[in-house]
Enzyme design. Structure first.
Site, PDB file in Angstrom:
ATOM      1  N   CYS A 112      50.080  13.932  41.904  1.00 41.43           N
ATOM      2  CA  CYS A 112      51.413  12.479  41.362  1.00 41.43           C
ATOM      3  C   CYS A 112      50.530  11.642  39.900  1.00 41.43           C
ATOM      4  CB  CYS A 112      52.164  12.032  42.832  1.00 41.43           C
ATOM      5  SG  CYS A 112      50.180  10.596  43.589  1.00 41.43           S
ATOM      6  N   CYS A 160      39.269  15.641  49.771  1.00 36.83           N
ATOM      7  CA  CYS A 160      38.217  16.937  50.454  1.00 36.83           C
ATOM      8  C   CYS A 160      37.005  16.684  50.800  1.00 36.83           C
ATOM      9  CB  CYS A 160      38.354  17.948  49.492  1.00 36.83           C
ATOM     10  SG  CYS A 160      37.529  19.622  49.943  1.00 36.83           S
ATOM     11  N   CYS A 189      42.757  21.967  50.913  1.00 36.21           N
ATOM     12  CA  CYS A 189      42.471  21.456  49.480  1.00 36.21           C
ATOM     13  C   CYS A 189      43.081  22.555  49.261  1.00 36.21           C
ATOM     14  CB  CYS A 189      41.064  21.458  48.935  1.00 36.21           C
ATOM     15  SG  CYS A 189      40.689  20.642  47.609  1.00 36.21           S
ATOM     16  N   CYS A 222      39.584  24.467  46.654  1.00 37.04           N
ATOM     17  CA  CYS A 222      38.478  24.852  47.581  1.00 37.04           C
ATOM     18  C   CYS A 222      39.418  26.349  48.826  1.00 37.04           C
ATOM     19  CB  CYS A 222      37.730  24.744  47.657  1.00 37.04           C
ATOM     20  SG  CYS A 222      37.624  23.386  48.915  1.00 37.04           S
ATOM     21  N   LYS A 248       3.998  63.552  52.843  1.00 32.46           N
ATOM     22  CA  LYS A 248       5.016  63.905  52.896  1.00 32.46           C
ATOM     23  C   LYS A 248       6.195  63.472  52.225  1.00 32.46           C
ATOM     24  CE  LYS A 248       3.899  65.814  58.314  1.00 32.46           C
ATOM     25  NZ  LYS A 248       4.300  64.985  59.390  1.00 32.46           N
ATOM     26  N   ASP A 294       2.659  51.659  55.046  1.00 31.10           N
ATOM     27  CA  ASP A 294       1.918  51.172  56.547  1.00 31.10           C
ATOM     28  C   ASP A 294       1.002  52.316  56.796  1.00 31.10           C
ATOM     29  OD1 ASP A 294       2.982  49.965  58.157  1.00 31.10           O
ATOM     30  OD2 ASP A 294       3.590  51.374  59.604  1.00 31.10           O
ATOM     31  N   ASP A 308      15.269  52.999  52.852  1.00 27.09           N
ATOM     32  CA  ASP A 308      13.876  54.583  52.794  1.00 27.09           C
ATOM     33  C   ASP A 308      13.315  54.410  51.658  1.00 27.09           C
ATOM     34  OD1 ASP A 308      14.303  54.631  55.668  1.00 27.09           O
ATOM     35  OD2 ASP A 308      15.288  56.349  55.373  1.00 27.09           O
ATOM     36  N   ASP A 310      17.130  50.936  64.184  1.00 25.92           N
ATOM     37  CA  ASP A 310      17.935  50.596  63.558  1.00 25.92           C
ATOM     38  C   ASP A 310      19.691  50.792  64.079  1.00 25.92           C
ATOM     39  OD1 ASP A 310      18.184  52.865  64.341  1.00 25.92           O
ATOM     40  OD2 ASP A 310      18.535  54.010  62.115  1.00 25.92           O
TER      41      ASP A 310
END
EC number: 2.4.1.12
Length: 1068
Positions: free
Chosen positions: A22, A38, A61, A64, A352, A382, A548, A768
């Site tokens: 305003c 806010c 707001c 945001c 492997k 590992d 992997d 997993d």
């Protein structure tokens, strides 16, 4: 620039003290300070506009889109009466929220000071997003060699380590608004925004329609749908600024495709119930045992189908908006605000898992389209192999040339092996005149790099008697793979880690955790947890990506795709991980053994995404580090409507006062009552009281609780308290590296929550599934992201024996979960796991058990053909209609499923075939091995799937035969069914025309088994279409034993007692 709420409230000017709605003065609050409507962004709004917006507007707001909180003196609106006591201090909420985040960093500093080996850190500030923070480096631990245990001191000039900036703005921060900068751009100064303001000025004269958010009812505790932020329906004039629009969108399947699918599922369920009722109430007297076995199998198949089918009831698609992500967090000419990501690559055996495959994965990570100071790659070795270490050293040198080439010409994919193998026009869309020349030079460089890697592999084939010796003459610390110290080597960082153009490269860190005899190391799950701790100490990115070693980044914008969900201001706070589908290279055109697993990735996981999210499949997954630490997601408070009794008898006031006290105590105990409060607080950890450390006793109590939970590392514990990631700015690189060695020691996890509540969960070779299940049980949701260009691609075993061994490992892990305390049948009912999500997890754990009824059901056709009996009595016309309807509903379900998912009929059929092949072989062995492990304690060894390259021609591995006992059951089934078909047809020929009618049902049953096992038969024949002798011998032996036993026992032949010859003679 971020600032605390205190500075905002006390500053003399906020947006020029002018309301942006305003144009009146903003004014002051009841305490005489500048009014801040806010508490998130401090968007300048005066008190009257704030009051009207709360009462008749969107209640949020305009900048945001955060819902306004009730300030002191503001009248209560609907739903706020019962929280009156809590809302009394909302006027100061911005101060409290900002102080909460500041206290979090102070707590981290205080926690860091527990360790007497480290000096007290005097200044730890949250990452500043609007200011460029100079990034220092992690020094090399050695010059071309590895270090274990003792670390050399870094240079005195290297006084600090970079704190990776995070792009996530905590709700505790309030951003000062600059009208000249903010409102003159990004939409606030344009015509559309002016029209919005003008409309808002005259709003008191009209009734505005509030913003609507579609919230699907959620199951279990907690309120609201996790995806509410992606289903927002609002006026386009509010969202004319693209930087503030949602970063992703959930797209439902068109009703014209999904509704017929659901109708057929319900119809099939009804028909299946009628079919089972008929089968149970109509036994076959002359083949009662066969009938009973078949009915039991069919009931189990029905249960298995329900568990598999109904989690696919709500499939969804998702769209991401990378342009909006760039506008919000990656603006040109400004510091990057994207969150840091730590990427994990795990490998064990370089023989492997070829080093060249791992090198291509690492190169694709280093060349990813993401800010280089936000990417850190950790490679876990590992197996402590010197071959992996040397190959990684060569890879880091080649990356200095490969990375700038990829970014200069926008190469896709950024794994050189697969890029140069593409059979496409590589000049398409390339306009730079020097591209051809540089591409040829780069291809030559890569071929030389391959030769060097191949030389290292050839050298590693024979281990010297004295063990491996490094270049400086010292023995390689990992010569004994079961007894070696922890090793960390930083190959690339921000010191010397420059490419050929002089630009910085992402960090590349080699990690091999300590191993000693007598300690349980928990295989891959233990290695991943070691990487979580190392990365938290060195870089502490708020998000983690695990791959992997054979899964390279195929889409360079994959990380940005994930950030569209994880960095979304609303949705991201409840997301534990973003799972991408697995896609594979090097699979034969027909996909004989369903290696692509398209039905699972394109149908099942999309169905779960509409419930609580997909399961974690082990690779190609971006994690929220908070979820891995065992925290629960922030929850919105549930507003309970006053009941009739309390409304009539005035019980609401007492309840309100009690609830206010309870809420106030909850704030002190940190139970996530307010979702804006950071969840990285000491109060979140069970048993911690007085997180402000008011006295020495509470300090000691907190220290003991944190050490019991996370382990005895002050540096690591302090890193868990940082909401936006990063490391203490005053911590030195040498101290961080020493602490990194400490957190990968083999005894670090003893008497902690690692593996039980924190990190990757132990107890199964399929860690997993267990890890994702624990997160969903806590109330987190996951997201399934399927970009048009696959994010990651890997290799799959196309050889029959390797494929069956891979399926055996997965099934064995499911059986281990089934017999553990984490079994979804009985675990987690006090949590927030949705019922359909639980169905999916139950199906994931019990599917190997289906192997037993499946084996029996595939044997029944041969038995019926050999004995002349059948499992179904002679049926009437009405009963035949139900049989036909059941088959039609099965086909209709498959067709409609393929229609909404886009899966081809050939892929669907391959999946059906391999379900039978794997069920009667790998799943069957997994059940027995799991029972042996649980009942007798006999453990089975974990076998790494071979990732051998295809050097002998196209798909040479497809035709390679490798003997395994998994081949015996399906081979036997094939032979006895073929024998049964021959015997049945021969009997019908000899018996005449009337015997052909009953034969057709038995033949159909037998051919159903043979057709499903046909790919297995082709695999046995090999390229020369000749079955190996050992398979033939075993199959004939078992078939002969079965036939002889059948002739001897003959259990289904009616015993007829003849006349007594002694009484009536031979002619009786």
């Amino acid at each position: 620039m971020d600032a605390t709420a205190d500075s905002v409230a006390k500053s003399g000017k906020i947006g020029g003290q002018v309301c942006q709605i305003c144009s009146d003065n903003v004014g002051s609050n009841a305490d005489g300070e500048s009014f801040v409507a806010c508490h998130i962004c401090a968007f300048p709004v005066c008190r009257p506009c704030y009051e009207y917006e709360r009462k008749d507007g969107t209640q949020s707001c305009p900048q945001c889109k955060t819902k306004y909180k009730r300030h002191k003196g503001s009248p209560a609106i609907g739903g706020e009466e019962v929280e009156d006591a809590v809302a009394n201090n909302v006027a100061n909420n911005s101060n409290q929220t900002s102080r909460t985040q500041g206290e979090g960093y102070k707590k981290a500093e205080r926690t860091l000071s527990w360790d007497t080996n480290y000096s007290r850190v005097s200044d730890m500030a949250p990452p500043i997003y609007d200011k460029e923070v100079p990034l220092n480096h992690i020094p090399f631990l050695t010059n071309g060699s590895s270090v274990s245990g003792e670390l050399s001191a870094a240079s005195p000039s290297r006084t600090s380590m970079a704190s990776p900036e995070s792009g996530i703005r905590g709700k505790g921060n309030i951003r000062l608004v600059d009208p000249a900068r903010e409102f003159g751009s990004l939409g606030f100064g344009n015509v559309a925004w002016k029209e919005r303001i003008d409309g808002w000025k005259i709003k008191p004269e009209k009734n505005a329609v509030p913003m609507s958010v579609s919230n699907a009812p959620s199951e279990g505790r907690g309120g609201g749908d996790f995806d509410a932020s992606t289903d927002v329906v609002m006026d386009d004039s509010i969202l004319n600024d693209e930087a503030r629009q949602p970063l992703s969108r959930k797209v439902s399947i068109p009703s014209s495709r999904i509704n017929p699918y659901r109708m057929v599922i319900v119809l099939r369920l009804v028909i299946l119930s009628i079919f089972l009722h008929y089968r149970i109430t109509n036994p076959v007297p002359n083949a009662y045992v066969l009938w009973l076995i078949s009915v039991i199998c069919e009931i189990w198949f029905a249960i298995s189908w329900i568990l598999d089918q109904f989690p696919k009831w709500l499939p969804v698609n998702r769209e991401t908006y990378l342009d909006r992500l760039a506008l919000r967090y990656d603006r040109e000419g400004e510091p990057y605000q994207l969150a840091a990501v730590d990427i994990f690559v795990s490998t064990v055996d370089p023989l492997k898992e070829p080093p060249l495959v791992t090198a291509n994965t690492v190169l694709s990570i280093l060349a990813v389209d993401y800010p280089v100071d936000k990417v850190s790659c950790y490679v876990s070795d590992d197996g402590a192999a010197m071959l992996t270490f040397e190959a990684l050293s060569e890879t880091s040198e080649f990356a200095r040339k490969w990375v700038p080439f990829c970014k200069k010409y926008s190469i896709e994919p950024r794994a050189p092996e697969w890029y140069f193998a593409l059979k496409i026009d590589y000049l398409k869309d390339k306009v730079q005149p020097d591209f051809v020349k540089e591409r040829r030079a780069m291809k030559r460089e890569y071929e030389e790099f391959k030769v060097r890697i191949n030389g290292l592999v050839a050298k590693a084939q024979k281990v010297p008697d004295e063990g491996w010796i490094m270049q400086d003459g010292t023995p390689w610390p990992g010569n004994n793979t079961r007894d070696h110290p922890g090793m960390i080597q930083v190959f690339l960082g921000h010191s010397g880690g420059l490419d050929s153009d002089g630009n910085e490269l992402p960090r590349l860190v080699y990690v091999s955790r300590e191993k000693r005899p007598g300690f349980q190391h928990h295989k891959k799950a233990g290695a991943m947890n070691a990487l979580v701790r190392v990365s938290a100490v060195l870089t502490n990115g708020p998000f983690l990506l695990n791959l992997d070693c054979d899964h390279y980044i195929n889409n360079s914008k994959a990380l940005r795709e994930a950030m569209c969900f994880l960095m979304d201001p609303n949705l991201g706070k409840s997301v534990c991980y973003v799972q991408f589908p697995q896609r594979f290279d090097g699979i034969d055109k027909n996909d004989r053994y369903a290696n692509r697993n398209t039905v699972f990735f394109d149908i099942n996981l999309r169905g779960l995404d509409g419930i609580q999210g997909p399961v974690y499949v082990g690779t190609g997954c971006v994690f929220n580090r908070t979820a891995l630490y065992g925290y629960e997601p922030p929850l919105k408070p549930k507003h309970k409507k006053p009941g009739l009794f309390s409304s009539c008898f005035g019980g609401s006031q007492k309840k309100s006062s009690k609830s206010s006290k309870k809420d106030s105590s909850n704030k002190k105990s940190g139970k996530h009552v307010n979702s804006t409060v950071p969840i990285y607080n000491l109060e979140d950890i069970e048993g911690v009281e007085g997180a402000g450390f008011d006295d020495e006793n509470s300090h000691l109590m907190s220290q003991m609780t944190l050490e019991k939970r996370f382990g005895q590392s002050a540096v690591f514990v302090s890193s868990t308290l940082m909401e936006n990631g990063g490391v203490p700015q005053s911590a030195t690189p040498e101290s961080l590296l020493k602490e990194a060695i400490h957190v990968i020691s083999c005894g670090y996890e003893d008497k902690t929550d690692w593996g039980s509540e924190i990190g990757w969960i132990y107890g199964s070779v399929t860690e997993d599934i267990l890890t994702g299940f624990k997160m969903h049980a806590r109330g987190w949701r996951s997201i399934y992201c399927m970009p048009l260009r696959p994010a990651f691609k890997g290799s799959a075993p196309i050889n029959l024996s390797d494929r069956l061994n891979q399926v055996l490992r997965w099934a064995l892990g499911s059986v281990e979960i089934l017999f553990s305390r984490h079994c979804p049948i009985w675990y987690g009912y006090s949590g927030r796991l949705k019922w359909l999500e639980r169905f999916a997890y139950v199906n994931t754990t019990i599917y190997p058990i289906t192997a037993i009824p499946l084996l029996a059901y595939c044997t029944l056709p041969a038995v019926c053909l050999l004995t002349g009996k059948f499992i179904i009595p002679q049926i009437s016309n009405i009963a035949s209609i139900w049989f036909i309807s059941l088959f039609l509903s099965i086909f209709a379900t498959g067709i409609l499923e393929m229609r909404w998912s886009g899966v081809g009929i050939d892929e669907w059929w391959r999946n059906e075939q391999f379900w039978v092949i794997g069920g009667v072989s790998a799943h069957l062995f997994a059940v027995f091995q799991g029972l042996l492990k649980v009942l007798a304690g006999i453990d089975t060894n974990f076998t790494v799937t071979s990732k051998a390259s295809d050097e002998d021609g196209d798909f040479a591995e497809l035709y390679m035969f490798k003997w395994t006992t998994l081949l015996i059951p399906p081979t036997t089934l094939l032979i006895i069914n073929l024998v049964g078909v021959v015997a049945g047809v021969s009997y019908a020929i000899n018996s005449g025309y009337q015997s052909w009618g009953p034969l057709f049902g038995k033949l159909f049953f037998a051919f159903w088994v043979i057709i499903h096992l046909y790919p297995f038969l082709k695999g046995l024949m090999g390229r020369q279409n000749r079955m190996p002798t050992i398979v033939v011998v075993w199959a004939i032996l078992l078939a002969s034993i079965f036939s002889l036993l059948w002739v001897r026992i003959d259990p289904f032949t009616t015993k007829v007692t003849g006349p007594d010859v002694e009484q009536c003679g031979i002619n009786c």
